[in-house]
Enzyme design. Structure first.
Site, PDB file in Angstrom:
ATOM      1  N   GLY A  99      43.975  45.005  37.685  1.00 15.63           N
ATOM      2  CA  GLY A  99      42.865  44.529  38.509  1.00 15.63           C
ATOM      3  C   GLY A  99      41.845  45.624  38.689  1.00 15.63           C
ATOM      4  N   THR A 100      40.684  45.340  39.171  1.00 18.01           N
ATOM      5  CA  THR A 100      39.578  46.302  39.070  1.00 18.01           C
ATOM      6  C   THR A 100      38.546  46.734  40.080  1.00 18.01           C
ATOM      7  OG1 THR A 100      38.508  44.605  37.994  1.00 18.01           O
ATOM      8  CG2 THR A 100      39.505  46.212  36.602  1.00 18.01           C
TER       9      THR A 100
END
Lengths: 221, 287
Positions: free
Chosen positions: B70-71
């Site tokens: 995720g980011t």
């Protein structure tokens, strides 16, 4: 990677799909097991009925799939002895996530989809990565044909994200029969372009009256 | 797996693996050897591959399985508490595996955690942290502080240092000392701070966040700043996207303020104004 003397994994191919509806859940997987360019068998089931309202479909390495299914089935049996009831689908979903993460440093090479009905009778689908990260979604596909199938499902079934606020209703409007037809169509299409998908597709439908199963022939080439 | 083939490591960190959260209802309270397959309820421990090159194995395994990452997440402290915001995209290699991942986890009604890095690593250890926090409450009859919760998590991650976990998380909450924000990562680092952004989109988010930040903002202004920062990160970073969620943590606990699709935010911030020619074409075809 495969040249390592200690490399224990192999990808047996195959595709799994699941769609959740307002009062049903459709889970499907093809029945081909391959290694490299060879087909080992055309009649291999990737689906496991874990509970009354809970079905697991797995693609990836089938050795790990069998071990994982046995593990979960055993845990479910113990749960039934201890609690005198079947495990609900969301509970099984978290159990699967933990089971996968316990092997974080020696992973199960499996891409799982768990489908069933939640305690309100609504369809639910949980999709996983190999080490246990999971999410409840309205539909999912995993495996070698997933990249071919997901765009079609996005097009037909995409619903507003559950993260939006104010919340928008995210139920798939499709009826059970339409969902089964859609699954048959996407498998037929994936079979055309993915060498690891084909032979037969096993479709399992869970609704209030129980679990029913269907087999459909696919191209064998 | 035969335990005698476990790789010998020069440091003794292997012996200190935190196995908390593993014990389920003990069927055999006498203590059982965790032999795989013999007793599924035995106090579990992480199985390790029997190979001489552990790091190479991990590298190859993770590359093959490409677990979800995720980011962009951010959090900052201001006068009214803590704002926590994130995108919702998860990627597996170059493939978007999901646009609706919950990256802000609710550890308890007064504390939030964010997910960046390995989704499974963050989900599992945050759930484990939630369990530990609840046990702390039961044992000490008071809620755990943000300092304490972040330290618990940091110690766990430090004990797995070098084994390939990927966790970049922020713990945000409101305890007796007021608003608290800590950044914790898989290297074992733990930093107290007032402004953090984590993930591949964080440089873009920092740009917007730092230039617009003021301590004396109202909750709406702060939420809008966070929303814009996430939007701009999703605009430039391919690994970020989906829905921008914004939460506020105040003295009464956390509350979700908004969840907006970033595509719609784009047209809200930069509405399309047709040029006179386009406008004329649209008018004539309508007429």
């Amino acid at each position: 990677m495969a040249l390592r003397r200690d490399w224990v994994y192999e990808n047996n191919g195959g595709t799994c799909v699941a769609i959740a509806g307002s009062d049903y859940c459709v889970i499907a997987a093809d029945t081909r097991l391959s290694v490299g360019y060879s087909i080992y068998t055309r009649e291999f089931s990737k689906i496991c009925n874990l509970a009354d309202k809970c079905v697991l479909a797995t693609s990836g390495f089938q050795g790990d799939m069998k071990a994982l299914q046995k593990n979960l089935a055993a845990r479910h049996l113990i749960y039934q002895h201890q609690h005198n009831k079947q495990m609900s689908c969301p509970a099984m979903a978290q159990l699967l996530s933990n089971t996968l993460y316990y092997k974080r440093f020696f992973p199960y090479y499996t891409f799982n989809i768990l489908g069933g009905l939640d305690s309100d009778g609504k369809g639910c689908v949980f999709t996983y990565d190999a080490v246990g990260s999971y999410e409840r979604v309205g539909y999912s596909a995993q495996g070698t044909g997933a990249g071919l199938i997901i765009p079609v499902l996005d097009n037909q079934l995409k619903s507003p994200s559950p993260l939006l606020l104010p919340a928008k209703d995210a139920v798939t409007p499709l009826s059970e029969a339409e969902a089964v037809d859609l699954v048959k169509d996407v498998f037929a299409s994936a079979t055309e372009r993915d060498i690891y998908t084909g032979d037969k597709v096993e479709i399992v439908v869970i609704n209030a009256s129980g679990i029913r199963q269907e087999l459909m022939e696919l191209r064998k080439d | 797996m035969v335990s005698s083939l476990l790789p010998r490591r020069p440091n003794s960190r292997m012996m200190e693996l935190h196995l908390t959260g593993f014990e389920s209802c003990p069927l055999f309270p006498g203590g059982v050897v965790a032999d795989h397959g013999e007793n599924p309820l035995a106090a579990a421990s992480f199985q390790l591959p029997a190979c001489s090159d552990f790091d190479g194995f991990q590298k190859d395994a993770i590359q093959m399985m490409k677990p979800a990452k995720g980011t962009t997440t951010l959090a900052f402290v201001f006068k009214e508490g803590v704002i926590v915001a994130s995108d919702s995209r998860a990627t597996m290699g170059g493939y978007i595996s999901s646009q609706s991942v919950k990256k802000i986890v609710e550890i308890n009604p007064h504390m939030l955690g964010t997910i960046a890095g390995g989704a499974a690593d963050c989900q599992f250890w945050h759930r484990n942290l939630g369990i530990k926090c609840r046990l702390h409450e039961l044992a000490n009859k008071r809620r755990i502080s943000v300092t304490g919760a972040s330290k618990l998590l940091a110690n766990i991650l430090y004990s797995y240092k070098g084994m390939g976990l990927s966790v970049g998380t922020m713990i945000a909450g409101w305890d007796e000392k007021g608003p608290g924000l800590y950044y914790v990562d898989n290297e074992g680092g733990r930093l107290k701070g007032t402004r953090f952004s984590v993930g591949s989109g964080s440089p873009y988010a920092y740009g917007v966040l730092d230039s617009g930040y003021q301590f004396d903002m109202s909750v709406e202004e702060a939420a809008e700043l966070a929303r814009r920062a996430i939007y701009h990160a999703t605009f430039h970073d391919g690994a970020s996207g989906g829905v921008a969620s914004v939460y506020h943590v105040g003295p009464q606990g956390w509350k979700k303020l908004s969840g907006d699709d970033v595509g719609e935010l784009h047209y809200k911030y930069y509405p399309v104004i047709p040029t006179p020619t386009e406008q004329e074409m649209a008018d004539t075809s309508a007429a």
